[in-house]
Design an enzyme around this catalytic site. Structure first.
Site, PDB file in Angstrom:
ATOM      1  N   GLU A  12       0.830  -1.202   0.000  1.00  0.00           N
ATOM      2  CA  GLU A  12       0.000   0.000   0.000  1.00  0.00           C
ATOM      3  C   GLU A  12       0.870   1.259   0.000  1.00  0.00           C
ATOM      4  OE1 GLU A  12      -3.615   1.947   2.657  1.00  0.00           O
ATOM      5  OE2 GLU A  12      -2.838  -0.033   3.175  1.00  0.00           O
ATOM      6  N   GLY A  36       9.051  11.653  -0.600  1.00  0.00           N
ATOM      7  CA  GLY A  36       8.573  10.633   0.319  1.00  0.00           C
ATOM      8  C   GLY A  36       7.091  10.834   0.582  1.00  0.00           C
ATOM      9  N   GLU A  39       1.281   7.775   4.361  1.00  0.00           N
ATOM     10  CA  GLU A  39      -0.067   7.371   3.991  1.00  0.00           C
ATOM     11  C   GLU A  39      -0.767   6.870   5.242  1.00  0.00           C
ATOM     12  OE1 GLU A  39      -3.296   4.938   2.846  1.00  0.00           O
ATOM     13  OE2 GLU A  39      -1.467   4.008   3.553  1.00  0.00           O
ATOM     14  N   GLY A  41      -4.101   5.252   7.110  1.00  0.00           N
ATOM     15  CA  GLY A  41      -5.309   4.472   6.888  1.00  0.00           C
ATOM     16  C   GLY A  41      -6.106   4.349   8.170  1.00  0.00           C
TER      17      GLY A  41
END
Length: 70
Positions: A12, A36, A39, A41
């Site tokens: 991911e 960079g 992320e 979730g």
């Protein structure tokens, strides 16, 4: 029959890194100019950036690190 699969947090993060750098036009160029990503979730976070592991993409070798935190 199942038509979907779950991907790992690392995958991911890599996909997010590729998408961000594709959008910025930095893929296929000097790896020094890639960005960079962080992320976030529902239950995890991925951090991917240019550092010391290598990812071969579009005939360019990227020194790469991607870590998942849950």
């Amino acid at each position: 029959m199942h038509l979907t699969i779950s991907i790992t947090g690392t995958d991911e993060g890599i996909f997010a890194w590729v998408a961000a750098n594709y959008a910025l036009g930095t893929l296929g160029r000097d790896p020094e100019y890639t960005v960079g990503i962080i992320e976030l979730g529902g239950a995890s976070a991925q951090v991917c950036l240019k550092i010391f592991f290598q990812l071969s993409l579009l005939k360019t070798l990227y020194p790469f690190l991607c870590a998942t935190f849950t």
